[in-house]
Design a protein around this motif. Structure first.
Motif, short mmCIF file in Angstrom:
data_model
loop_
_atom_site.label_atom_id
_atom_site.label_comp_id
_atom_site.label_asym_id
_atom_site.label_seq_id
_atom_site.Cartn_x
_atom_site.Cartn_y
_atom_site.Cartn_z
N TYR A 98 0.86 -1.18 0.00
CA TYR A 98 0.00 0.00 0.00
C TYR A 98 0.90 1.23 0.00
CZ TYR A 98 0.83 -0.31 5.08
OH TYR A 98 1.42 -0.42 6.31
N LEU A 99 0.30 2.39 -0.21
CA LEU A 99 1.05 3.63 -0.28
C LEU A 99 0.87 4.45 0.99
CD1 LEU A 99 0.21 4.75 -3.93
CD2 LEU A 99 2.19 3.45 -3.13
N ASN A 100 1.98 4.96 1.50
CA ASN A 100 1.90 5.99 2.53
C ASN A 100 2.06 7.34 1.83
OD1 ASN A 100 4.67 6.25 2.02
ND2 ASN A 100 5.29 5.20 3.89
N LYS A 101 2.10 8.41 2.59
CA LYS A 101 2.16 9.74 1.99
C LYS A 101 3.40 9.90 1.11
CE LYS A 101 1.97 14.62 3.24
NZ LYS A 101 1.92 15.60 4.34
N GLU A 102 4.54 9.42 1.58
CA GLU A 102 5.80 9.54 0.83
C GLU A 102 5.75 8.76 -0.48
OE1 GLU A 102 10.36 8.04 1.29
OE2 GLU A 102 9.38 8.75 3.10
N LEU A 103 5.27 7.51 -0.43
CA LEU A 103 5.21 6.68 -1.63
C LEU A 103 4.17 7.19 -2.62
CD1 LEU A 103 5.52 3.12 -0.06
CD2 LEU A 103 7.24 4.31 -1.45
N LEU A 104 3.12 7.82 -2.12
CA LEU A 104 2.11 8.40 -3.00
C LEU A 104 2.71 9.55 -3.81
CD1 LEU A 104 -0.81 8.52 -4.00
CD2 LEU A 104 -1.33 9.99 -2.06
N TYR A 105 3.61 10.30 -3.20
CA TYR A 105 4.25 11.42 -3.89
C TYR A 105 5.36 10.93 -4.81
CZ TYR A 105 6.54 15.90 -4.66
OH TYR A 105 7.09 17.01 -5.24
N SER A 106 6.20 10.06 -4.29
CA SER A 106 7.36 9.59 -5.05
C SER A 106 7.70 8.17 -4.61
CB SER A 106 8.56 10.51 -4.81
OG SER A 106 9.73 9.95 -5.34
N GLY A 107 7.73 7.26 -5.53
CA GLY A 107 8.06 5.88 -5.18
C GLY A 107 7.05 4.91 -5.75
N GLY A 108 5.79 5.11 -5.39
CA GLY A 108 4.74 4.27 -5.93
C GLY A 108 4.69 2.87 -5.37
N HIS A 109 3.88 2.05 -6.01
CA HIS A 109 3.69 0.65 -5.60
C HIS A 109 4.83 -0.25 -6.06
CE1 HIS A 109 -0.67 1.76 -5.32
NE2 HIS A 109 -0.62 0.91 -4.30
N ILE A 110 5.39 0.03 -7.23
CA ILE A 110 6.35 -0.89 -7.84
C ILE A 110 7.67 -0.19 -8.12
CG2 ILE A 110 6.88 -2.26 -9.91
CD1 ILE A 110 3.94 -2.89 -10.17
N ALA A 111 8.75 -0.84 -7.70
CA ALA A 111 10.10 -0.45 -8.12
C ALA A 111 10.66 -1.65 -8.87
CB ALA A 111 10.96 -0.12 -6.90
#
Length: 171
Positions: A84-97
């Motif tokens: 799932y996404l937290n605030k940081e991943l929602l902005y930059s990072g996303g679900h998949i690397a």
């Protein structure tokens, strides 16, 4: 192309070593970060700490898979899926690397690996997947677009323009 995503196990220790040695001889900073976070030479520790089972220090639970070329018995890349996404991943990072080892780039593996990764997202109940890449990473952008990615916007992160793409999964 005959590939599948596999979880790391002792069976694949040599494939991991070969891939990591090649990758690290070419570049130190590559995606997915999780496969270079710990020293792969300490295999048991590496294996035990490859995935996060629960949220710790702002990092969300994740799953890491390696992309195995079945015909050559070779790891061609890796993919890390955040549950799932937290605030940081929602902005930059996303679900998949994701990332493809240097010698296997520009052969179509990223597009196919992402497609398999999206199947894993479905299993986790994720219906809308965020993928992010640097604006100048044309190969990543193409792989995301080939999997139905729709550009939402661009954001500036640490002096780098990142593109944010959403992929809507069928039920």
């Amino acid at each position: 192309m005959n590939i599948k995503l596999v979880k790391l196990s002792h069976e694949y220790r040599q494939q991991l070593n070969d891939m990591m040695e090649e990758w690290l001889s070419v570049e130190q900073e590559f995606s997915p970060f999780m496969i270079r976070r710990n020293d792969y030479h300490e295999f048991d520790y590496y294996l035990e700490n490859l995935e996060l089972k629960e949220e710790i220090g702002g990092r969300v639970p994740d799953s890491t898979f390696f992309c195995l070329d079945l015909e050559r018995n070779l790891f061609v890349g890796a993919i890390n899926i955040r549950h799932y996404l937290n605030k940081e991943l929602l902005y930059s990072g996303g679900h998949i690397a994701d990332g493809i080892r240097p010698s296997e780039r520009r052969k179509g593996y990223a597009t196919e690996m992402i497609k398999l990764g999206l199947e894993e997202c479905r299993k986790l109940g994720i219906t809308k997947v965020l993928m992010v890449c640097d604006k100048d990473n044309i190969g990543s952008a193409k792989s995301i677009l080939n999997n139905g990615g729709v550009l939402e916007n661009e954001v500036l992160v640490d002096g780098v323009i990142e593109q944010r793409y959403w992929i809507t999964l069928d039920a």
